[in-house]
Design a protein around this motif. Structure first.
Motif, PDB file in Angstrom:
ATOM      1  N   UNK A   1       0.779  -1.230   0.000  1.00  0.00           N
ATOM      2  CA  UNK A   1       0.000   0.000   0.000  1.00  0.00           C
ATOM      3  C   UNK A   1       0.812   1.281   0.000  1.00  0.00           C
ATOM      4  N   UNK A   2       2.114   1.155   0.103  1.00  0.00           N
ATOM      5  CA  UNK A   2       2.941   2.354   0.067  1.00  0.00           C
ATOM      6  C   UNK A   2       2.957   2.987  -1.311  1.00  0.00           C
ATOM      7  N   UNK A   3       3.522   4.174  -1.405  1.00  0.00           N
ATOM      8  CA  UNK A   3       3.614   4.854  -2.682  1.00  0.00           C
ATOM      9  C   UNK A   3       4.043   6.285  -2.507  1.00  0.00           C
ATOM     10  N   UNK A   4       3.924   7.055  -3.583  1.00  0.00           N
ATOM     11  CA  UNK A   4       4.281   8.466  -3.570  1.00  0.00           C
ATOM     12  C   UNK A   4       3.019   9.305  -3.648  1.00  0.00           C
ATOM     13  N   UNK A   5       2.896  10.248  -2.728  1.00  0.00           N
ATOM     14  CA  UNK A   5       1.718  11.115  -2.698  1.00  0.00           C
ATOM     15  C   UNK A   5       2.148  12.553  -2.452  1.00  0.00           C
ATOM     16  N   UNK A   6       1.227  13.456  -2.761  1.00  0.00           N
ATOM     17  CA  UNK A   6       1.461  14.872  -2.486  1.00  0.00           C
ATOM     18  C   UNK A   6       1.129  15.184  -1.032  1.00  0.00           C
ATOM     19  N   UNK A   7       1.719  16.231  -0.542  1.00  0.00           N
ATOM     20  CA  UNK A   7       1.382  16.722   0.794  1.00  0.00           C
ATOM     21  C   UNK A   7      -0.122  16.934   0.903  1.00  0.00           C
ATOM     22  N   UNK A   8      -0.685  16.436   2.000  1.00  0.00           N
ATOM     23  CA  UNK A   8      -2.122  16.531   2.204  1.00  0.00           C
ATOM     24  C   UNK A   8      -2.893  15.328   1.692  1.00  0.00           C
ATOM     25  N   UNK A   9      -2.217  14.444   0.995  1.00  0.00           N
ATOM     26  CA  UNK A   9      -2.864  13.261   0.447  1.00  0.00           C
ATOM     27  C   UNK A   9      -3.051  12.162   1.476  1.00  0.00           C
ATOM     28  N   UNK A  10      -3.553  11.034   0.984  1.00  0.00           N
ATOM     29  CA  UNK A  10      -3.861   9.906   1.863  1.00  0.00           C
ATOM     30  C   UNK A  10      -3.325   8.608   1.273  1.00  0.00           C
ATOM     31  N   UNK A  11      -3.044   7.678   2.161  1.00  0.00           N
ATOM     32  CA  UNK A  11      -2.674   6.316   1.782  1.00  0.00           C
ATOM     33  C   UNK A  11      -3.231   5.358   2.817  1.00  0.00           C
ATOM     34  N   UNK A  12      -3.464   4.133   2.381  1.00  0.00           N
ATOM     35  CA  UNK A  12      -3.869   3.083   3.304  1.00  0.00           C
ATOM     36  C   UNK A  12      -2.893   1.925   3.177  1.00  0.00           C
ATOM     37  N   UNK A  13      -2.192   1.665   4.255  1.00  0.00           N
ATOM     38  CA  UNK A  13      -1.259   0.550   4.281  1.00  0.00           C
ATOM     39  C   UNK A  13      -1.950  -0.697   4.810  1.00  0.00           C
ATOM     40  N   UNK A  14      -1.537  -1.846   4.280  1.00  0.00           N
ATOM     41  CA  UNK A  14      -2.055  -3.121   4.745  1.00  0.00           C
ATOM     42  C   UNK A  14      -0.892  -4.028   5.120  1.00  0.00           C
ATOM     43  N   UNK A  15      -1.143  -4.891   6.074  1.00  0.00           N
ATOM     44  CA  UNK A  15      -0.152  -5.881   6.474  1.00  0.00           C
ATOM     45  C   UNK A  15      -0.891  -7.210   6.653  1.00  0.00           C
ATOM     46  N   UNK A  16      -0.662  -8.127   5.737  1.00  0.00           N
ATOM     47  CA  UNK A  16      -1.254  -9.458   5.882  1.00  0.00           C
ATOM     48  C   UNK A  16      -0.406 -10.233   6.878  1.00  0.00           C
ATOM     49  N   UNK A  17      -1.048 -10.659   7.940  1.00  0.00           N
ATOM     50  CA  UNK A  17      -0.328 -11.283   9.050  1.00  0.00           C
ATOM     51  C   UNK A  17      -0.808 -12.711   9.255  1.00  0.00           C
ATOM     52  N   UNK A  18      -0.011 -13.671   8.867  1.00  0.00           N
ATOM     53  CA  UNK A  18      -0.367 -15.067   9.060  1.00  0.00           C
ATOM     54  C   UNK A  18       0.311 -15.608  10.308  1.00  0.00           C
ATOM     55  N   UNK A  19      -0.342 -16.603  10.925  1.00  0.00           N
ATOM     56  CA  UNK A  19       0.231 -17.207  12.121  1.00  0.00           C
ATOM     57  C   UNK A  19       0.091 -16.371  13.370  1.00  0.00           C
ATOM     58  N   UNK A  20      -0.813 -15.382  13.343  1.00  0.00           N
ATOM     59  CA  UNK A  20      -0.978 -14.467  14.479  1.00  0.00           C
ATOM     60  C   UNK A  20      -2.238 -14.794  15.265  1.00  0.00           C
TER      61      UNK A  20
END
Length: 127
Positions: free
Chosen positions: A8-27
């Motif tokens: 979910x990472x990337x390059x955005x402008x100031x004021x923008x939004x991102x949503x990161x995800x982390x698939x977690x197995x074995x938790x």
């Protein structure tokens, strides 16, 4: 064995939004603290958000009101919603888990309390 894979990472402008995800197995979600850390070049990793037992959340002062951590045990996924991004949010973002406090997240945000780490996803914020 716990495995963590961020996206979910990337390059955005100031004021923008991102949503990161982390698939977690074995938790075991009910007994695991899950957190997001970030690391800018030349700096130490810092914890930005944590979610633990009973979904109690903690945030670094620098992201309060802008970032939201959540998790979905059915989808085996940890999220970080990031809004109103600033240039100082730039860095590599890692998800991590800790089983050292019976599911609670340590008040001490040090990475030393965390047992498993993902490989990270890069976030770059520019004007």
């Amino acid at each position: 064995q716990v495995q963590l894979v961020e996206s979910g990472g990337g390059s955005v402008r100031t004021g923008g939004s991102l949503r990161l995800s982390c698939v977690a197995s074995g938790v075991d979600y009910g007994n695991t603290c899950m957190s997001w850390f970030r690391q800018a070049p030349g700096t130490e990793r810092e914890r930005v958000a944590a979610i633990g037992r009973d979904d109690y959340v903690q945030y670094a002062d620098s992201v309060k009101g802008r970032f939201t951590i959540s998790r979905d045990s059915a989808k085996h996924t940890l999220y970080l919603e990031m809004n109103n991004l600033k240039s100082e949010d730039t860095g590599m973002y890692f998800c991590a888990t800790s089983n050292q406090f019976r599911g609670y997240c340590p008040r001490d945000p040090s990475e030393k309390w965390y047992d498993y780490w993902g490989q990270g996803t890069q976030v770059t914020v520019s004007s």
